[in-house]
Design a protein around this motif. Structure first.
Motif, PDB file in Angstrom:
ATOM      1  N   GLY A   1       9.054   6.496   2.988  1.00  0.00           N
ATOM      2  CA  GLY A   1       9.417   5.149   2.613  1.00  0.00           C
ATOM      3  C   GLY A   1       9.218   4.929   1.131  1.00  0.00           C
ATOM      4  O   GLY A   1       9.181   5.881   0.341  1.00  0.00           O
ATOM      5  N   THR A   2       9.058   3.691   0.759  1.00  0.00           N
ATOM      6  CA  THR A   2       8.870   3.317  -0.639  1.00  0.00           C
ATOM      7  C   THR A   2       7.482   2.717  -0.809  1.00  0.00           C
ATOM      8  O   THR A   2       6.790   2.456   0.173  1.00  0.00           O
ATOM      9  CB  THR A   2       9.924   2.278  -1.055  1.00  0.00           C
TER      10      THR A   2
ATOM     11  N   VAL B   1       0.876  -1.174   0.000  1.00  0.00           N
ATOM     12  CA  VAL B   1       0.000   0.000   0.000  1.00  0.00           C
ATOM     13  C   VAL B   1       0.913   1.224   0.000  1.00  0.00           C
ATOM     14  O   VAL B   1       1.562   1.512   1.001  1.00  0.00           O
ATOM     15  CB  VAL B   1      -0.926   0.040   1.222  1.00  0.00           C
ATOM     16  N   PRO B   2       1.002   1.958  -1.084  1.00  0.00           N
ATOM     17  CA  PRO B   2       1.916   3.108  -1.138  1.00  0.00           C
ATOM     18  C   PRO B   2       1.440   4.266  -0.288  1.00  0.00           C
ATOM     19  O   PRO B   2       0.257   4.338   0.093  1.00  0.00           O
ATOM     20  CB  PRO B   2       1.910   3.477  -2.625  1.00  0.00           C
ATOM     21  N   CYS B   3       2.348   5.170   0.009  1.00  0.00           N
ATOM     22  CA  CYS B   3       1.983   6.376   0.744  1.00  0.00           C
ATOM     23  C   CYS B   3       0.999   7.214  -0.079  1.00  0.00           C
ATOM     24  O   CYS B   3       1.128   7.306  -1.308  1.00  0.00           O
ATOM     25  CB  CYS B   3       3.223   7.237   1.011  1.00  0.00           C
ATOM     26  N   PRO B   4       0.032   7.835   0.570  1.00  0.00           N
ATOM     27  CA  PRO B   4      -0.842   8.770  -0.150  1.00  0.00           C
ATOM     28  C   PRO B   4      -0.022   9.919  -0.724  1.00  0.00           C
ATOM     29  O   PRO B   4       0.965  10.362  -0.119  1.00  0.00           O
ATOM     30  CB  PRO B   4      -1.797   9.262   0.943  1.00  0.00           C
ATOM     31  N   ALA B   5      -0.422  10.422  -1.856  1.00  0.00           N
ATOM     32  CA  ALA B   5       0.337  11.471  -2.532  1.00  0.00           C
ATOM     33  C   ALA B   5       0.431  12.748  -1.705  1.00  0.00           C
ATOM     34  O   ALA B   5       1.408  13.486  -1.805  1.00  0.00           O
ATOM     35  CB  ALA B   5      -0.291  11.777  -3.890  1.00  0.00           C
ATOM     36  N   VAL B   6      -0.566  13.006  -0.866  1.00  0.00           N
ATOM     37  CA  VAL B   6      -0.603  14.271  -0.121  1.00  0.00           C
ATOM     38  C   VAL B   6      -0.141  14.122   1.324  1.00  0.00           C
ATOM     39  O   VAL B   6      -0.241  15.064   2.102  1.00  0.00           O
ATOM     40  CB  VAL B   6      -2.027  14.864  -0.151  1.00  0.00           C
ATOM     41  N   ALA B   7       0.336  12.952   1.719  1.00  0.00           N
ATOM     42  CA  ALA B   7       0.718  12.712   3.112  1.00  0.00           C
ATOM     43  C   ALA B   7       2.211  12.933   3.305  1.00  0.00           C
ATOM     44  O   ALA B   7       3.014  12.035   3.048  1.00  0.00           O
ATOM     45  CB  ALA B   7       0.325  11.300   3.526  1.00  0.00           C
TER      46      ALA B   7
END
Length: 500
Positions: A480-481, A469-475
């Protein structure tokens, strides 16, 4: 306290009186304001020190080497210092003691056999606390109640359902679909030979969705520091938290209510939460050791150990307690257990802690800097423990969930989770407390399909099978990766892959 958004008789002997005299052979234990004199009839060089009256407190005492001989020396030193042994674990070199001598810890810290000593709380042991049993270290030559892990035979191949019929409220369990549990159940509901110990506030033993899966003989109340295996002792009293956690792990497929992640595995209720909602170190240590002794494969820990939100190495008391808990955790993991823990609900970056204003929570909290000093949430941040963050139905990190790169291992649903509650009911709860049991359930499925695999290897499988689950774009706080990050760790756990 609990990691959810809703807070949920033996005779004492040997305690020091306010005028007790401590005899320490061969050395003077001097404390400011105390005088040392020769004891009547004592050998040359012996000194006695007048004990200082103080509140009744519990202590974790760690010996230098975890063996019977060193532990016996520590037990004798505890008695000499005006204390009583509540419980003794020679296998990990930890003794839980109690004393009303204000100089108890100082007297023990000069003993060569003792590595560290720390008070397990900041508030005195109250008259309303559970009666603390006193362990006689010399009775029958026993080495403590921890015992040895019973021999276990390899589990048979997992049971394949002849047919899968949805329970009445299964359609409301968005969380089960999110982690692939609904599909996993088409293959198996897990093995009856797998046992998950729920270290929590107790489980309603006759709940219609749980009763068939509870192993009463492996259940106990650990709040006194000594397991009480009577049925009434491990029942919930002031909280339905443990009952809710249990339902997520293993509510039965029985045509009633809901279905858990692993609805055919067994549960043990290991009560570590007292009636005021506190989880003190002696209860947690007892819980890990008892779960190990009764042959558990997985433990779920939806709490942090009170009274400190973060236990720091630069404080003598906190460091000693942290060591004692860690010894119990590492011992359980060496015996093959998978320990799963909630990350916490303070929206804190656990990898970059700065201050703590909520501890100690059993007396008056003080603002303290925790950026240095080895301050950790226990048991979640101890080595080998699977630390779980919470997600929403939309697949986002729950707003309350703690996070942190290198701290969070995996993520699971934790917002508005439907599960079992006391009085044979069902209810919604939110918290990392609710996320952790999903992971414990998946670990139970993994153990069901890999019965001879070690706990360490199961943890590796658990993280490798998790869905990225990637990081949200706005967070901006998520670092991390796409493969591993501070919000979701290795990703969302996958029950389906666990059984394939």
């Amino acid at each position: 306290m609990f990691q959810s958004t809703v807070r949920a008789g033996t005779r004492r002997r040997g305690l020091a009186s306010t005028c007790a005299v401590l005899a320490v052979a061969g050395a003077a234990v001097l404390t400011p304001g105390l005088s040392a004199t020769a004891a009547p009839g004592a050998s040359a060089g012996a000194r006695v020190v007048q004990a200082a009256p103080g509140p009744l407190m519990n202590y974790a005492v760690n010996v230098v080497q975890a063996n019977r001989g060193q532990t016996l020396k520590a037990e004798r030193a505890i008695e000499a210092a005006g204390g009583s042994v509540i419980e003794s674990y020679a296998e990990i070199g930890v003794v839980i003691a109690q004393s009303d001598n204000a100089n108890f810890a100082a007297a023990l810290r000069v003993e060569k056999s003792i590595a560290s000593v720390g008070a397990t709380r900041t508030a005195p042991v109250a008259a309303t606390d559970p009666t603390f049993g006193v362990h006689d270290p010399l009775a029958n030559g026993e080495s403590g109640k921890g015992g040895k892990t019973p021999k276990r035979t390899a589990a048979p191949s997992v049971e394949t359902p002849t047919s899968v019929t949805a329970d009445p409220r299964e359609g409301e369990q968005w969380d089960m679909a999110a982690i692939g549990a609904t599909q996993a159940h088409q293959i198996t509901d897990g093995s009856r030979d797998v046992l998950v110990a729920v270290l929590d506030s107790g489980i309603q033993g006759d709940h219609p969705d749980l009763a068939a899966n509870i192993n009463a003989s492996a259940s106990a109340d650990c709040n006194s520091g000594v397991p009480d295996t009577s049925y009434a002792a491990w029942q919930p009293t002031t909280s339905d938290h443990g009952t809710h956690v249990a339902g997520t792990i293993a509510a039965a497929r029985n045509g009633v209510g809901i279905v858990g992640v692993a609805p055919n595995v067994r549960l043990s209720s290991v009560k570590v939460v007292n009636d005021d909602g506190f989880i003190y170190p002696e209860a947690a240590i007892c819980g890990f050791m008892y779960a190990t002794a009764t042959g558990a494969d997985v433990t779920n820990n939806s709490y942090y150990i009170d009274p400190w939100q973060f236990w720091c190495d630069n404080d003598a008391d906190q460091a000693a307690v942290k060591t004692a808990v860690d010894r119990a955790v590492q011992y359980s993991q060496q015996k093959g257990l998978v320990n799963v823990a909630a990350a916490g609900n303070s929206n804190i970056d656990l990898a970059n802690k700065t201050v703590d204003s909520s501890s100690p929570n059993d007396t008056t909290p003080v603002l303290r800097a925790i950026g240095t000093g080895g301050c950790e949430d226990i048991p979640a941040e101890l080595d080998g423990v699977v630390t779980v963050s919470s997600t929403t139905q939309a697949g986002e990190r729950s707003s309350f969930s703690n996070y942190g790169l290198g701290v969070i291992d995996v993520a699971a649903p934790g917002s508005r989770i439907l599960s079992t509650v006391v009085n044979s009911g069902y209810g919604l709860k939110s918290g990392t407390s609710m996320a952790s049991p999903h992971v414990a359930g998946v670990a139970a499925l993994l153990k069901s399909t890999h019965p001879t695999t070690s706990g360490t290897a199961l943890v590796t499988l658990l993280t490798e099978q998790a869905n990225d689950v990637p990081c949200p774009a706005v967070a901006s706080t998520c670092v991390g990766t796409p493969d591993v990050n501070g919000y979701f760790g290795e990703g969302l756990v996958d029950a389906l892959e666990a059984v394939q």
